[in-house]
Design an enzyme around this catalytic site. Structure first.
Site, PDB file in Angstrom:
ATOM      1  CB  SER A  22      -4.992  11.162  20.692  1.00  0.00           C
ATOM      2  OG  SER A  22      -4.516  12.298  20.031  1.00  0.00           O
ATOM      3  CB  ILE A  23      -5.661   5.779  19.855  1.00  0.00           C
ATOM      4  CG1 ILE A  23      -6.558   5.578  18.620  1.00  0.00           C
ATOM      5  CG2 ILE A  23      -5.493   4.477  20.637  1.00  0.00           C
ATOM      6  CD1 ILE A  23      -6.067   4.576  17.615  1.00  0.00           C
ATOM      7  CB  ALA A 100       4.449   8.316   7.087  1.00  0.00           C
ATOM      8  CE1 TYR A 160      -1.877   3.221   8.241  1.00  0.00           C
ATOM      9  CE2 TYR A 160      -0.642   1.178   8.208  1.00  0.00           C
ATOM     10  CZ  TYR A 160      -1.145   2.258   8.895  1.00  0.00           C
ATOM     11  OH  TYR A 160      -0.914   2.364  10.245  1.00  0.00           O
ATOM     12  CE  LYS A 167       1.070   1.983  13.006  1.00  0.00           C
ATOM     13  NZ  LYS A 167       1.445   2.633  14.270  1.00  0.00           N
ATOM     14  CB  ALA A 200      -2.433   9.736  13.015  1.00  0.00           C
TER      15      ALA A 200
HETATM   16  N1  LIG Z   1      -6.524   6.180  13.960  1.00  0.00           N
HETATM   17  C1  LIG Z   1      -6.500   4.968  13.475  1.00  0.00           C
HETATM   18  O1  LIG Z   1      -7.366   4.574  12.697  1.00  0.00           O
HETATM   19  C2  LIG Z   1      -5.414   4.017  13.911  1.00  0.00           C
HETATM   20  C3  LIG Z   1      -5.588   2.643  13.673  1.00  0.00           C
HETATM   21  C4  LIG Z   1      -4.598   1.759  14.078  1.00  0.00           C
HETATM   22  C5  LIG Z   1      -3.458   2.238  14.699  1.00  0.00           C
HETATM   23  N2  LIG Z   1      -3.319   3.588  14.919  1.00  0.00           N
HETATM   24  C6  LIG Z   1      -2.088   4.028  15.571  1.00  0.00           C
HETATM   25  O2  LIG Z   1      -2.405   4.634  16.800  1.00  0.00           O
HETATM   26  C7  LIG Z   1      -1.338   5.489  17.163  1.00  0.00           C
HETATM   27  C8  LIG Z   1      -1.897   6.838  17.592  1.00  0.00           C
HETATM   28  O3  LIG Z   1      -2.455   7.512  16.471  1.00  0.00           O
HETATM   29  P1  LIG Z   1      -3.842   8.280  16.509  1.00  0.00           P
HETATM   30  O4  LIG Z   1      -4.677   7.700  15.439  1.00  0.00           O
HETATM   31  O5  LIG Z   1      -4.350   8.369  17.889  1.00  0.00           O
HETATM   32  O6  LIG Z   1      -3.446   9.722  15.960  1.00  0.00           O
HETATM   33  P2  LIG Z   1      -2.899  11.040  16.714  1.00  0.00           P
HETATM   34  O7  LIG Z   1      -2.497  11.956  15.624  1.00  0.00           O
HETATM   35  O8  LIG Z   1      -3.901  11.523  17.686  1.00  0.00           O
HETATM   36  O9  LIG Z   1      -1.625  10.500  17.495  1.00  0.00           O
HETATM   37  C9  LIG Z   1      -0.361  10.363  16.906  1.00  0.00           C
HETATM   38  C10 LIG Z   1       0.630  10.915  17.891  1.00  0.00           C
HETATM   39  O10 LIG Z   1       1.978  10.723  17.439  1.00  0.00           O
HETATM   40  C11 LIG Z   1       2.703  11.820  17.916  1.00  0.00           C
HETATM   41  N3  LIG Z   1       4.001  11.963  17.253  1.00  0.00           N
HETATM   42  C12 LIG Z   1       4.269  11.990  15.922  1.00  0.00           C
HETATM   43  N4  LIG Z   1       5.588  12.201  15.744  1.00  0.00           N
HETATM   44  C13 LIG Z   1       6.157  12.290  16.977  1.00  0.00           C
HETATM   45  C14 LIG Z   1       7.483  12.517  17.454  1.00  0.00           C
HETATM   46  N5  LIG Z   1       8.514  12.682  16.622  1.00  0.00           N
HETATM   47  N6  LIG Z   1       7.695  12.551  18.793  1.00  0.00           N
HETATM   48  C15 LIG Z   1       6.668  12.375  19.661  1.00  0.00           C
HETATM   49  N7  LIG Z   1       5.393  12.177  19.273  1.00  0.00           N
HETATM   50  C16 LIG Z   1       5.145  12.138  17.937  1.00  0.00           C
HETATM   51  C17 LIG Z   1       1.794  12.998  17.619  1.00  0.00           C
HETATM   52  O11 LIG Z   1       2.193  14.151  18.343  1.00  0.00           O
HETATM   53  C18 LIG Z   1       0.453  12.437  18.097  1.00  0.00           C
HETATM   54  O12 LIG Z   1       0.248  12.719  19.449  1.00  0.00           O
HETATM   55  C19 LIG Z   1      -0.407   5.542  15.975  1.00  0.00           C
HETATM   56  O13 LIG Z   1       0.635   4.612  16.158  1.00  0.00           O
HETATM   57  C20 LIG Z   1      -1.306   5.088  14.840  1.00  0.00           C
HETATM   58  O14 LIG Z   1      -0.590   4.553  13.754  1.00  0.00           O
HETATM   59  C21 LIG Z   1      -4.265   4.465  14.533  1.00  0.00           C
END
Ligand SMILES: NC(=O)c1ccc[n+]([C@@H]2O[C@H](COP(=O)([O-])OP(=O)(O)OC[C@H]3O[C@@H](n4cnc5c(N)ncnc54)[C@H](O)[C@@H]3O)[C@@H](O)[C@H]2O)c1
Length: 259
Positions: A22-23, A100, A160, A167, A200
């Site tokens: 996770s980020i 989503a 997306y 977003k 995600a």
């Molecule tokens: N991975 C990429 O390429 C990327 C790029 C740009 C932005 N992001 C954004 O970074 C953020 C983190 O995503 P990630 O890529 O680390 O994936 P990830 O799946 O590791 O993290 C997403 C998190 O959202 C949480 N979540 C979802 N629904 C929820 C709810 N109802 N209540 C509480 N938590 C909830 C999940 O439990 C998870 O921990 C997101 O906003 C994602 O859109 C990701």
């Protein structure tokens, strides 16, 4: 550097660690590096287990770990009240949460359902507003809120879809929140992360194509890591960025500047 950032012993809430990819985990590691007290929120028991394992494996200790489902106002309120009552002052919040329905990422955007649209907005954009509202009463020394966004907010990226709209709302929310919370000396910014292979990201069908395209065409000719996103997030949480609010900062190897 630690002194310039001034996050040592500061209480920072990190929302959205699902696992070590996770980020939000990249952010947490950077926060531990600068001596912050890290408080995690999680949605599911499964994530709690993953957070505990990541902490043990890396020999790290969280200040607190609290359940928080961002689809529920009650859950968000209860989580921040618990955090506030345990740590007193909250200095920062990292909102790294989005979701989503799979069908809304697979079908054509035109087929987006009313429910799917509302759910993506609720989970991925409204959740920032609700979290900021519940955190603010405990941010009595001012502070910083950082959320994670993506280029799909401004450009059409195949697959997306509804998340791009969420977003776009998220980025606009950052600006409106920055105005409201500026009175309390709370800054609100977004990091627009490049593609990082996480749970995600699995939902985005064109993800591998995107990774290759970034490698080929971005100025740095490579993809970014969660740690790099984490370091910029810590920059936005700390004192070095004290004059910055309402911004979207790209950590994407410069991909967004290319024509
Ligand atoms: N991975 C990429 O390429 C990327 C790029 C740009 C932005 N992001 C954004 O970074 C953020 C983190 O995503 P990630 O890529 O680390 O994936 P990830 O799946 O590791 O993290 C997403 C998190 O959202 C949480 N979540 C979802 N629904 C929820 C709810 N109802 N209540 C509480 N938590 C909830 C999940 O439990 C998870 O921990 C997101 O906003 C994602 O859109 C990701």
């Amino acid at each position: 550097m630690k002194d310039l950032i001034q996050l040592k012993d500061k209480n920072i809430v990190v929302m959205g660690v699902a696992n070590e990819r996770s980020i939000a985990w990249g952010v947490a590691k950077s926060l531990f590096d600068v001596g912050a007290n890290v408080i995690f929120t999680y949605r599911k028991e499964r994530s709690l287990g993953k957070i505990e394992k990541a902490l043990t494996d890396n020999n790290l200790e969280a200040r607190l770990v609290v359940e928080c489902d961002v689809n529920s106002d009650d859950s968000i309120k209860a989580a921040f009240e618990k955090i506030g009552s345990e740590v007193g002052v909250i200095h920062g919040v990292v909102h790294s949460v989005a979701f989503a329905h799979a069908e809304d990422l697979k079908n054509d955007f035109l087929q987006t359902t009313r429910d799917g649209y509302a759910f993506a907005q609720d989970t991925s954009a409204y959740s920032l507003i609700a979290a900021a509202r519940e955190a603010a009463p405990f941010m009595t020394e001012g502070g910083s809120i950082v959320t994670m966004t993506y280029l799909g907010a401004e450009r059409v990226l195949e697959g997306y879809n509804v998340m791009g709209i969420a977003k776009a709302s998220l980025e606009a929310s950052v600006r409106y929140l920055a105005l409201d919370l500026g009175k309390q000396n709370i800054r609100v910014n977004a990091v627009s992360a490049g593609a990082v292979r996480t749970l995600a990201a699995k939902g985005v069908s064109s993800f591998n194509t995107i990774l290759h395209k970034i490698e080929e065409t971005s100025p740095l000719k490579r993809n970014v890591t969660a740690e790099e996103v984490g370091d910029m997030t810590v920059g936005l949480l700390g004192n070095l960025s004290r004059g910055v609010t309402g911004e979207v900062v790209y950590v994407d190897s410069g991909y967004n500047i290319m024509g």
